[in-house]
Enzyme design. Structure first.
Site, short mmCIF file in Angstrom:
data_model
loop_
_atom_site.label_atom_id
_atom_site.label_comp_id
_atom_site.label_asym_id
_atom_site.label_seq_id
_atom_site.Cartn_x
_atom_site.Cartn_y
_atom_site.Cartn_z
CG HIS A 10 23.20 0.25 -3.15
ND1 HIS A 10 22.64 0.93 -2.11
CD2 HIS A 10 24.40 0.85 -3.38
CE1 HIS A 10 23.45 1.87 -1.70
NE2 HIS A 10 24.53 1.86 -2.47
CD GLU A 26 19.60 -3.17 -1.30
OE1 GLU A 26 19.50 -2.73 -0.15
OE2 GLU A 26 20.62 -2.99 -2.01
CB CYS A 68 20.53 3.11 1.06
SG CYS A 68 20.25 3.02 -0.72
CB CYS A 74 17.81 0.28 -2.17
SG CYS A 74 19.34 0.21 -3.14
#
Length: 157
Positions: free
Chosen positions: A83, A85, A111, A114
């Protein structure tokens, strides 16, 4: 006697407006950064900002050395795709910078996985422009005392 209450209120309003405009600019930059993603289903961008300086950036995609293909033939995301992040946080970890006290600008709310990284990285604020399908990550961030600010885009006529 001079009334400083109005001057202080005006000064605070000006500060808030400047901070909001800066948030909008960083979010626009995160959205532009998302365009670097090779993912088809969703492109997400992230910027880590500390003391008004960008200290890291990231977008969702495959780890270094992997083909730039994020989804299989059924349009399911491969489990090894990172992801935005996570990419920004791991990138800053490899630098001489620290994310302690930083703000993360990300185009989709984090999410749960993260969110855990954000907490451990010492990030104190997360600004996002759209909600991820699952809000567990936001709930965890809020439980940890991290400021979460939704900066949704205004509709253009």
């Amino acid at each position: 006697m001079v009334n400083n209450t109005n001057n202080n209120a005006n000064s605070e309003e000006i500060k808030r407006e400047k901070a909001y405009r800066l948030d909008c600019r960083y979010m626009q930059m995160a959205q532009i950064w998302a365009e670097n993603s090779y993912c088809v289903r969703r492109k997400v961008g992230a910027l880590l900002v500390k003391n008004k300086m960008i200290i890291s950036d990231g977008f969702n995609g495959t780890p270094s050395g992997f083909p730039n293909v994020c989804e299989d033939e059924n349009n399911h995301t491969f489990p090894y795709v990172l992801h935005a992040e996570a990419n920004a946080i791991t990138k800053v970890a490899r630098s001489n910078n620290s994310s302690e006290g930083a703000t993360l600008y990300v185009t989709a709310s984090p999410c749960i996985e993260c969110a855990k990284l954000i907490i451990q990285a010492g990030i104190t604020r997360v600004v996002f422009s759209e909600y991820y399908r699952d809000t567990e990550g936001l709930e965890l961030l809020q439980k940890a005392g991290i400021i979460t600010d939704y900066l949704g885009q205004e509709k253009q006529d």
